[in-house]
Design a protein around this motif. Structure first.
Motif, PDB file in Angstrom:
ATOM      1  N   VAL A 114       0.860  -1.183   0.000  1.00  0.00           N
ATOM      2  CA  VAL A 114       0.000   0.000   0.000  1.00  0.00           C
ATOM      3  C   VAL A 114       0.895   1.232   0.000  1.00  0.00           C
ATOM      4  O   VAL A 114       1.677   1.431   0.924  1.00  0.00           O
ATOM      5  N   PRO A 115       0.801   2.054  -1.039  1.00  0.00           N
ATOM      6  CA  PRO A 115       1.646   3.253  -1.063  1.00  0.00           C
ATOM      7  C   PRO A 115       1.217   4.240   0.020  1.00  0.00           C
ATOM      8  O   PRO A 115       0.043   4.300   0.386  1.00  0.00           O
ATOM      9  N   PRO A 116       2.160   5.007   0.548  1.00  0.00           N
ATOM     10  CA  PRO A 116       1.789   6.012   1.547  1.00  0.00           C
ATOM     11  C   PRO A 116       0.888   7.069   0.914  1.00  0.00           C
ATOM     12  O   PRO A 116       0.977   7.350  -0.271  1.00  0.00           O
ATOM     13  N   VAL A 117       0.045   7.651   1.730  1.00  0.00           N
ATOM     14  CA  VAL A 117      -0.861   8.690   1.247  1.00  0.00           C
ATOM     15  C   VAL A 117      -0.044   9.938   0.925  1.00  0.00           C
ATOM     16  O   VAL A 117       0.775  10.384   1.701  1.00  0.00           O
ATOM     17  N   SER A 118      -0.250  10.457  -0.251  1.00  0.00           N
ATOM     18  CA  SER A 118       0.443  11.663  -0.669  1.00  0.00           C
ATOM     19  C   SER A 118      -0.561  12.808  -0.696  1.00  0.00           C
ATOM     20  O   SER A 118      -1.501  12.803  -1.482  1.00  0.00           O
ATOM     21  N   ILE A 119      -0.358  13.763   0.178  1.00  0.00           N
ATOM     22  CA  ILE A 119      -1.246  14.922   0.225  1.00  0.00           C
ATOM     23  C   ILE A 119      -0.498  16.098  -0.378  1.00  0.00           C
ATOM     24  O   ILE A 119       0.478  16.585   0.181  1.00  0.00           O
ATOM     25  N   VAL A 120      -0.942  16.503  -1.544  1.00  0.00           N
ATOM     26  CA  VAL A 120      -0.326  17.644  -2.221  1.00  0.00           C
ATOM     27  C   VAL A 120      -1.214  18.850  -1.960  1.00  0.00           C
ATOM     28  O   VAL A 120      -2.362  18.883  -2.375  1.00  0.00           O
ATOM     29  N   THR A 121      -0.648  19.809  -1.270  1.00  0.00           N
ATOM     30  CA  THR A 121      -1.399  21.007  -0.932  1.00  0.00           C
ATOM     31  C   THR A 121      -0.953  22.168  -1.806  1.00  0.00           C
ATOM     32  O   THR A 121       0.160  22.154  -2.348  1.00  0.00           O
ATOM     33  N   PRO A 122      -1.794  23.169  -1.948  1.00  0.00           N
ATOM     34  CA  PRO A 122      -1.367  24.358  -2.690  1.00  0.00           C
ATOM     35  C   PRO A 122      -0.117  24.994  -2.077  1.00  0.00           C
ATOM     36  O   PRO A 122       0.764  25.456  -2.797  1.00  0.00           O
ATOM     37  N   GLN A 123      -0.025  24.963  -0.755  1.00  0.00           N
ATOM     38  CA  GLN A 123       1.137  25.556  -0.078  1.00  0.00           C
ATOM     39  C   GLN A 123       2.420  24.852  -0.509  1.00  0.00           C
ATOM     40  O   GLN A 123       3.429  25.490  -0.799  1.00  0.00           O
ATOM     41  N   PHE A 124       2.373  23.513  -0.524  1.00  0.00           N
ATOM     42  CA  PHE A 124       3.539  22.734  -0.932  1.00  0.00           C
ATOM     43  C   PHE A 124       3.933  23.081  -2.358  1.00  0.00           C
ATOM     44  O   PHE A 124       5.115  23.283  -2.666  1.00  0.00           O
ATOM     45  N   LEU A 125       2.954  23.153  -3.244  1.00  0.00           N
ATOM     46  CA  LEU A 125       3.234  23.436  -4.647  1.00  0.00           C
ATOM     47  C   LEU A 125       3.789  24.844  -4.848  1.00  0.00           C
ATOM     48  O   LEU A 125       4.723  25.048  -5.637  1.00  0.00           O
ATOM     49  N   HIS A 126       3.257  25.822  -4.130  1.00  0.00           N
ATOM     50  CA  HIS A 126       3.779  27.188  -4.243  1.00  0.00           C
ATOM     51  C   HIS A 126       5.218  27.259  -3.728  1.00  0.00           C
ATOM     52  O   HIS A 126       6.061  27.949  -4.309  1.00  0.00           O
ATOM     53  N   ARG A 127       5.490  26.547  -2.655  1.00  0.00           N
ATOM     54  CA  ARG A 127       6.866  26.526  -2.136  1.00  0.00           C
ATOM     55  C   ARG A 127       7.810  25.886  -3.138  1.00  0.00           C
ATOM     56  O   ARG A 127       8.937  26.352  -3.333  1.00  0.00           O
ATOM     57  N   GLU A 128       7.370  24.811  -3.771  1.00  0.00           N
ATOM     58  CA  GLU A 128       8.206  24.147  -4.773  1.00  0.00           C
ATOM     59  C   GLU A 128       8.436  25.073  -5.976  1.00  0.00           C
ATOM     60  O   GLU A 128       9.541  25.124  -6.519  1.00  0.00           O
ATOM     61  N   ALA A 129       7.409  25.810  -6.376  1.00  0.00           N
ATOM     62  CA  ALA A 129       7.577  26.769  -7.471  1.00  0.00           C
ATOM     63  C   ALA A 129       8.611  27.823  -7.095  1.00  0.00           C
ATOM     64  O   ALA A 129       9.458  28.196  -7.918  1.00  0.00           O
ATOM     65  N   ALA A 130       8.572  28.290  -5.855  1.00  0.00           N
ATOM     66  CA  ALA A 130       9.543  29.292  -5.396  1.00  0.00           C
ATOM     67  C   ALA A 130      10.961  28.724  -5.409  1.00  0.00           C
ATOM     68  O   ALA A 130      11.911  29.418  -5.809  1.00  0.00           O
ATOM     69  N   VAL A 131      11.119  27.475  -5.006  1.00  0.00           N
ATOM     70  CA  VAL A 131      12.440  26.835  -5.027  1.00  0.00           C
ATOM     71  C   VAL A 131      12.970  26.781  -6.460  1.00  0.00           C
ATOM     72  O   VAL A 131      14.137  27.097  -6.716  1.00  0.00           O
ATOM     73  N   GLN A 132      12.112  26.393  -7.393  1.00  0.00           N
ATOM     74  CA  GLN A 132      12.533  26.309  -8.790  1.00  0.00           C
ATOM     75  C   GLN A 132      12.907  27.687  -9.342  1.00  0.00           C
ATOM     76  O   GLN A 132      13.878  27.823 -10.094  1.00  0.00           O
ATOM     77  N   LEU A 133      12.159  28.716  -8.962  1.00  0.00           N
ATOM     78  CA  LEU A 133      12.484  30.072  -9.419  1.00  0.00           C
ATOM     79  C   LEU A 133      13.806  30.555  -8.834  1.00  0.00           C
ATOM     80  O   LEU A 133      14.590  31.223  -9.511  1.00  0.00           O
ATOM     81  N   GLU A 134      14.078  30.211  -7.579  1.00  0.00           N
ATOM     82  CA  GLU A 134      15.357  30.586  -6.966  1.00  0.00           C
ATOM     83  C   GLU A 134      16.518  29.919  -7.701  1.00  0.00           C
ATOM     84  O   GLU A 134      17.562  30.533  -7.922  1.00  0.00           O
ATOM     85  N   LYS A 135      16.328  28.661  -8.092  1.00  0.00           N
ATOM     86  CA  LYS A 135      17.359  27.967  -8.868  1.00  0.00           C
ATOM     87  C   LYS A 135      17.549  28.649 -10.224  1.00  0.00           C
ATOM     88  O   LYS A 135      18.678  28.794 -10.696  1.00  0.00           O
ATOM     89  N   ALA A 136      16.450  29.060 -10.843  1.00  0.00           N
ATOM     90  CA  ALA A 136      16.531  29.738 -12.138  1.00  0.00           C
ATOM     91  C   ALA A 136      17.315  31.044 -12.014  1.00  0.00           C
ATOM     92  O   ALA A 136      18.176  31.345 -12.851  1.00  0.00           O
ATOM     93  N   VAL A 137      17.042  31.808 -10.972  1.00  0.00           N
ATOM     94  CA  VAL A 137      17.744  33.080 -10.759  1.00  0.00           C
ATOM     95  C   VAL A 137      19.242  32.836 -10.616  1.00  0.00           C
ATOM     96  O   VAL A 137      20.069  33.548 -11.203  1.00  0.00           O
ATOM     97  N   LYS A 138      19.595  31.810  -9.858  1.00  0.00           N
ATOM     98  CA  LYS A 138      21.012  31.482  -9.663  1.00  0.00           C
ATOM     99  C   LYS A 138      21.694  31.207 -11.003  1.00  0.00           C
ATOM    100  O   LYS A 138      22.787  31.714 -11.281  1.00  0.00           O
ATOM    101  N   HIS A 139      21.044  30.427 -11.853  1.00  0.00           N
ATOM    102  CA  HIS A 139      21.640  30.079 -13.136  1.00  0.00           C
ATOM    103  C   HIS A 139      21.647  31.266 -14.108  1.00  0.00           C
ATOM    104  O   HIS A 139      22.592  31.409 -14.897  1.00  0.00           O
ATOM    105  N   HIS A 140      20.629  32.121 -14.042  1.00  0.00           N
ATOM    106  CA  HIS A 140      20.641  33.330 -14.879  1.00  0.00           C
ATOM    107  C   HIS A 140      21.808  34.230 -14.489  1.00  0.00           C
ATOM    108  O   HIS A 140      22.491  34.787 -15.357  1.00  0.00           O
ATOM    109  N   ARG A 141      22.037  34.387 -13.192  1.00  0.00           N
ATOM    110  CA  ARG A 141      23.161  35.224 -12.741  1.00  0.00           C
ATOM    111  C   ARG A 141      24.486  34.648 -13.212  1.00  0.00           C
ATOM    112  O   ARG A 141      25.380  35.377 -13.656  1.00  0.00           O
ATOM    113  N   GLN A 142      24.612  33.315 -13.089  1.00  0.00           N
ATOM    114  CA  GLN A 142      25.852  32.671 -13.531  1.00  0.00           C
ATOM    115  C   GLN A 142      26.036  32.835 -15.041  1.00  0.00           C
ATOM    116  O   GLN A 142      27.145  33.080 -15.512  1.00  0.00           O
TER     117      GLN A 142
END
Length: 76
Positions: free
Chosen positions: A8-36
């Motif tokens: 039985v796979p563990p229950v995965s609860i994907v919340t809007p908060q989690f997704l927004h935080r993940e989007a922010a992490v990806q944008l921070e990575k993008a900024v780092k690479h744009h600067r480089q």
């Protein structure tokens, strides 16, 4: 002693908060690479700058995809 059913796979609860935080992490990575990429262009290394620009683009695309998923979760 407790029994855990590994089939039985563990229950995965994907919340809007989690997704927004993940989007922010990806944008921070993008900024780092744009600067480089900008620094590499200034140093005259167009090949490496293009590589970092491509990585930045991919992180930005991931951020937009995750952000869209967050909005879809909010609409349900």
């Amino acid at each position: 002693m407790s029994y855990i059913d590994t089939n039985v796979p563990p229950v995965s609860i994907v919340t809007p908060q989690f997704l927004h935080r993940e989007a922010a992490v990806q944008l921070e990575k993008a900024v780092k690479h744009h600067r480089q990429a900008a620094l590499l262009h200034e140093a005259g290394d167009a090949r490496q700058a293009e590589t970092h620009g491509s990585i930045a683009y991919n992180h930005t695309a991931q951020a937009l995809e995750v952000s869209g998923r967050a909005l879809n979760v909010l609409l349900w």
